[in-house]
Write an enzyme that holds these catalytic residues in place. Structure first.
Site, short mmCIF file in Angstrom:
data_model
loop_
_atom_site.label_atom_id
_atom_site.label_comp_id
_atom_site.label_asym_id
_atom_site.label_seq_id
_atom_site.Cartn_x
_atom_site.Cartn_y
_atom_site.Cartn_z
N HIS A 23 12.94 -29.54 21.54
CA HIS A 23 12.06 -30.64 21.17
C HIS A 23 11.16 -30.14 20.04
CE1 HIS A 23 12.40 -32.24 25.59
NE2 HIS A 23 13.53 -32.32 24.92
N ALA A 48 16.32 -27.70 26.59
CA ALA A 48 15.31 -28.74 26.31
C ALA A 48 13.91 -28.14 26.19
CB ALA A 48 15.34 -29.83 27.39
N ASN A 79 14.36 -30.46 31.85
CA ASN A 79 13.47 -30.86 30.74
C ASN A 79 12.28 -29.92 30.65
OD1 ASN A 79 12.44 -33.07 28.80
ND2 ASN A 79 10.73 -32.83 30.22
N GLU A 80 12.07 -29.34 29.48
CA GLU A 80 10.90 -28.53 29.14
C GLU A 80 10.51 -27.54 30.25
OE1 GLU A 80 7.87 -31.26 27.82
OE2 GLU A 80 8.97 -31.72 25.97
N PRO A 81 11.42 -26.64 30.60
CA PRO A 81 11.16 -25.74 31.73
C PRO A 81 10.00 -24.77 31.51
CG PRO A 81 13.15 -25.09 30.55
CD PRO A 81 12.76 -26.43 30.03
#
Length: 617
Positions: A299, A248, A202-204
């Site tokens: 996102h 993501a 998630n959101e690296p």
């Protein structure tokens, strides 16, 4: 009805003039040869919204994601909040559970998958790729205890040796393949109803900020591609049909350059990081001789902000439209327009994105991303697994949410999961598409393009339900006055005998209301009345169906035959005429296979004629 040959010639050429009259707007159907499928997964929700309100949405995909999942340890269910809450490690994801369940391996994931499966929904589960996960639930992790330390367990993608469903929680290592095996053993393969898809963390791009105790250095492009490809290969080895979503990305900034230290090594070959990720993952896939990325996942939280006041020193105070508490009118109007940044080349939002990144050009997020996909990794699908337009308690939040769902379905997004609270006007906005009658009835599966002359004030989306051949129109009025609009069916031959109406508005409040039914003959131009600041769903019912056959309704003195016809869903047909049953000529070259009933006028050129429906070339 106009001559069938000329009408369908115009249809085949897709030449439709936009017509509007003073005080009115006309939505004109623009049929294509093959109706485009609306992915049912665009009506998804992130799973932390489990509850009665969520169930009323009849949503279609359940994602287990968010910042907590990056530091989640499946062996003991501990997770870390990162900068969201003092880098706190605890049992937050399972707090509501019994002490016994809290200690069961994979329980936080099982809670989500069980909840989804009970409702017949697929699951999107996040895997951990940042290198470490919480080892304990002992509260805040100090900077001095940044990984590697005894506050963290190391993440490894593959385990040497046999898998176990009761892993050793004291060895300091957590295996991703063992977690996937646990889910397969519990629920079966994805093809057997198990976990549908896995997300590559998630959101690296924010790890160095959000999870600085886990991954203090900004990840590189090379790292995120390498670990993503390795993880995808591991999942495919265990469950070949499971889909891989990644990476993501948190928002526009990460789309551009990922804030990566090594971006300069890729910027010569790629226009932005989205393209680089796709291109590099394709290289990895080609080397592995199998696809390692099925769905590009991003996102998107709108960045539009407006001045809503001044501070004590007289400086302007800006509020972002994602705020859900303010009723400021400027904020409300900005929110109504914001969904246009997903697609509209004529809409330039006021944000740092257009000021500093696009050079004053429209954002056009979906066309930009789809172009990158087509160029660098064709046939990759697109997911927006987090988004929220704010204004939940304001009518504008509901209209924006309804607008976004229509755009996702129309423009070919594969999956989407709403992130915000399920409350206020968000509820009827989802119900408008997924539960408009309170009985689980939904917007159709095939998208029908609609030409809208005034995107600033109106939105309109149309579809066909292939199950019962109903025709659906969602129309949104963003203005502060009731509007009389027209749905133009004149060039389609479509005919209906009943129209049901549902909707919500500022006046009705955050509740979807059935407006009643009308029976009669609906064809040509149909009037659609839209209350002020409203989103309405019109359901049109066809007369008794015919199954891909011509049904002669009658004839005129000049030999014209009136016929009813229903093309099979997905089929491309030609209507041909002959004088001798040997030589056939196309009378209508294209009939869209949308399953809807049409009434045609057939006028033989000679004294007699024969007609047939055939497969179109």
């Amino acid at each position: 009805m106009s001559n069938v040959g000329s009408a369908w010639a115009a249809l085949a050429a897709a030449v439709f003039l936009v017509a509007s009259t003073q005080g009115e707007v006309t939505f004109r159907l623009q049929l294509t040869e093959v109706p485009q499928e609306i992915s049912p997964l665009v009506y998804g929700v992130n799973d932390w919204n489990r509850g009665e309100a969520g169930e009323s949405l009849n949503y279609t995909l359940e994602r287990l994601g968010g910042n907590r999942m990056t530091g989640y340890n499946w062996e003991n269910n501990y997770s870390n909040a990162g900068s969201d809450y003092f880098h706190h490690s605890d049992w937050h994801l399972v707090n509501s559970e019994s002490e016994e369940n809290k200690s069961k391996p994979g329980w936080a994931v099982s809670m989500s998958v069980d909840h989804a499966q009970d409702a017949g929904r697929p699951s999107l589960v996040t895997l951990q790729l940042a290198g470490y996960v919480a080892a304990d639930g002992n509260g805040t992790v100090s900077e001095a205890d940044t990984a590697p330390s005894d506050r963290w367990a190391e993440v490894r993608l593959r385990k040497e040796g046999e898998y176990t469903l009761t892993p050793d929680t004291t060895d300091g290592v957590v295996y991703m393949d063992e977690q996937v095996n646990f889910l397969i053993q519990t629920y079966g393969l994805s093809s057997e109803g198990g976990v549908f898809a896995y997300s590559l963390d998630n959101e690296p791009a924010l790890w160095a900020h959000t999870h600085s105790r886990i991954h203090p250095d900004a990840p590189t492009v090379a790292e995120i591609v390498r670990v993503g490809a390795d993880c995808a290969a591991m999942v495919k080895d265990l469950d070949a049909e499971a889909l891989i979503f990644g990476p993501a990305l948190f928002g526009w900034g990460s789309f551009v350059d990922f804030s990566a230290p090594d971006w300069s090594s890729y910027s010569g070959e790629y226009d932005w990081f989205v393209s680089a990720y796709l291109g590099e993952m394709k290289k990895q896939s080609d080397a592995a001789e199998r696809r390692l990325l099925d769905v590009l996942d991003i996102h998107f939280y709108p960045e539009v902000s407006v001045v809503t006041g001044t501070d004590e020193e007289g400086a302007d105070v800006y509020t972002r439209i994602t705020d859900s508490t303010s009723d400021d009118e400027a904020l409300t109007q900005a929110r109504l327009q914001a969904p246009r940044s997903l697609w509209d080349s004529n809409y330039v939002e006021e944000s740092w994105i257009t000021t500093w990144s696009t050079g004053g050009e429209a954002v056009q997020l979906l066309p930009r991303v789809f172009e990158s996909i087509e160029t660098h990794y064709p046939d990759t699908e697109l997911s927006i697994s987090e988004y929220d337009y704010g204004g939940h308690q304001n009518y504008s939040g509901g209209l924006a949410q309804a607008d976004v769902l229509g755009i996702y379905g129309r423009d070919g997004v594969y999956a989407a999961c709403y992130w915000g609270e399920i409350e206020g006007y968000v509820i009827p906005a989802f119900q408008l598409y997924r539960n408009y009658d309170g009985q689980g009835s939904s917007f159709g599966e095939l998208s029908v393009p609609v030409e809208n002359p005034d995107a600033a004030n109106f939105s309109c989306y149309a579809s066909v339900d292939v199950t019962d051949q109903t025709f659906h129109v969602v129309a949104i009025n963003k203005t502060d006055a009731a509007q009389s609009t027209t749905l133009d069916l004149s060039q389609t031959g479509l005919v209906f005998d009943k129209m049901d109406t549902y909707g919500f508005s500022e006046a009705s409040g955050p509740e979807l209301v059935a407006q009643g039914s009308q029976e009669g003959r609906f064809e040509g131009s149909v009037s659609l009345d839209l209350p002020a600041r409203s989103a309405m769903h019109f359901v049109f019912h066809s007369p008794e169906q015919t199954e891909d056959l011509l049904e002669i309704l009658g004839s005129e003195a000049d030999g014209t035959l009136r016929a009813r016809y229903r093309p099979s869903v997905g089929a491309i047909r030609s209507l041909q005429t002959s004088q001798d049953l040997q030589h056939w000529t196309d009378e209508i070259s294209v009939i869209p296979g949308d399953g809807l009933v049409r009434e045609l006028e057939l006028k033989p050129e000679g004294t007699s004629g024969f007609w047939r429906i055939t497969e179109s070339d």
